[in-house]
Design a protein around this motif. Structure first.
Motif, short mmCIF file in Angstrom:
data_model
loop_
_atom_site.label_atom_id
_atom_site.label_comp_id
_atom_site.label_asym_id
_atom_site.label_seq_id
_atom_site.Cartn_x
_atom_site.Cartn_y
_atom_site.Cartn_z
N THR A 39 6.31 7.48 -14.22
CA THR A 39 7.57 8.05 -13.75
C THR A 39 7.54 8.31 -12.25
OG1 THR A 39 8.04 9.05 -15.90
CG2 THR A 39 9.18 9.97 -13.99
N SER A 43 7.45 3.70 -11.03
CA SER A 43 8.81 3.40 -11.48
C SER A 43 9.46 2.37 -10.54
CB SER A 43 9.66 4.67 -11.52
OG SER A 43 10.93 4.41 -12.05
N SER A 271 15.73 4.55 -17.64
CA SER A 271 14.52 5.20 -17.12
C SER A 271 13.27 4.54 -17.70
CB SER A 271 14.53 6.69 -17.45
OG SER A 271 15.61 7.34 -16.82
N ARG A 275 10.33 2.34 -15.79
CA ARG A 275 8.91 2.72 -15.88
C ARG A 275 8.06 1.61 -16.46
NH1 ARG A 275 10.93 7.66 -17.96
NH2 ARG A 275 10.51 6.88 -20.05
#
Length: 330
Positions: A39, A43, A271, A275
């Motif tokens: 994260t 990312s 998200s 990642r």
């Protein structure tokens, strides 16, 4: 050999459960560390990346478009309802998308898929993420279906509607170490009444992409997003299928339907894809049913499914009917 097999059948399941119990804290710690690292340190920056999103005219596809727009990506929005795409493209621009192309296309037609991928390459010169969200569900008992013409439609949209865009885009995704994002469902492994064809299509879809992982290796990433009940346009009875058949509420088409927030699921998908997560699950507690399904007796699994179906029916979420209409889905 038969005696050894019988012994293993008796010993391996409980032994595996005991091992998993002791390993669970360590695995959870490792997964948490990986999540934090990916994260905050690895990312993917999506600014100026090119994202192709199918089924973008409503529901999960629409919300995923907005999430990529916030990351300042270039968007290519695909659906059959071009009029819906115009409004969504304007919203995406306001949220930060650098450029937005919209194209009317049918993902179950290879020629259409080849056309929108080629137009994307001609305009942007690349494809970084392919997001397959076109999907069509149903909630009827198999023997209650009065029009079997919808059977291949359900399989086409939920399976071939993912395979064809992937087939055409894969060479370009390889060039940029791109990623494929798949809209799957918990029904691919958790059997529930009234969802036989949908579950079969999603099972085929997930197995296809799990096999593709081995074939593409590290050249192309694959994120399989699995969801439970989501409050989308499909669950509100507002979608239509091929000429001659429609599935909608027996009551009012505008009946209020509760479900998990599609915006939250879309945010988790994007998200997770950035990642590099292989899986995104919403809600994650559904996973507990997987070991239960393997360890429990068939009658207990059936009782759980039937109880869930009864509860769902009492909530007026599963009352569908057939009637003639025109075709109008994402």
């Amino acid at each position: 050999m038969d005696l050894m097999t019988a012994a293993l059948n008796f010993v391996v399941p409980p032994a595996s459960l005991v091992m998993l119990t002791f390993a669970w804290p360590t695995l959870t710690f490792i997964n948490t560390c990986e999540w934090i690292y990916n994260t905050f340190f690895t990312s993917e920056d999506m600014e100026n990346k090119v994202i192709v999103i199918t089924g973008a005219s409503s529901g999960i596809g629409e919300q995923i478009s907005y999430e990529y727009a916030k990351r300042r990506a270039n968007l290519v929005l695909i659906a059959r309802r071009e009029n819906r795409l115009r409004g969504i493209s304007e919203n995406a621009r306001r949220l930060g998308a650098r450029h937005v192309l919209i194209m009317a296309a049918d993902v179950v037609k290879e020629d259409d898929c080849r056309r929108f991928i080629n137009e994307t390459i001609n305009y942007f010169g690349r494809v970084d993420h392919l997001v397959n969200t076109a999907s069509l569900g149903h909630t009827f008992y198999f023997e209650e279906a009065t029009d079997s013409s919808v059977f291949p439609i359900l399989m086409d949209i939920n399976f071939w509607g993912n395979v064809y865009p992937t087939y055409v885009a894969l060479p370009y995704l390889r060039q940029n170490s791109g990623r494929i994002i798949v809209n799957a469902s918990v029904e691919n492994w958790l059997p529930l009444p009234r969802m036989s064809l949908y579950s079969a299509a999603k099972s085929a879809l997930v197995n296809f992409y799990e096999t593709l992982r081995f074939e593409v290796k590290d050249d192309v990433g694959i994120t399989v997003a699995t969801h439970g009940w989501i409050g989308t346009e499909m669950t509100r009875g507002k979608f239509m299928v091929e000429e001659g058949a429609e599935m909608q509420w027996k009551e009012e088409r505008e009946v209020h339907v509760s479900g998990g927030p599609v915006e939250e699921f879309a945010k988790l998908i994007v998200s997770g894809a950035c990642r590099g997560d292989p899986y995104v699950k919403y809600p994650s507690w559904y996973d507990i049913f997987f070991p239960i399904q393997g360890l429990c007796t068939e009658s207990l699994v059936l009782d759980i499914s039937v109880s869930f179906d009864k509860w769902w029916t009492e909530k007026n979420l599963l009352h569908w009917d057939w009637k003639a209409t025109s075709r109008d889905i994402s």
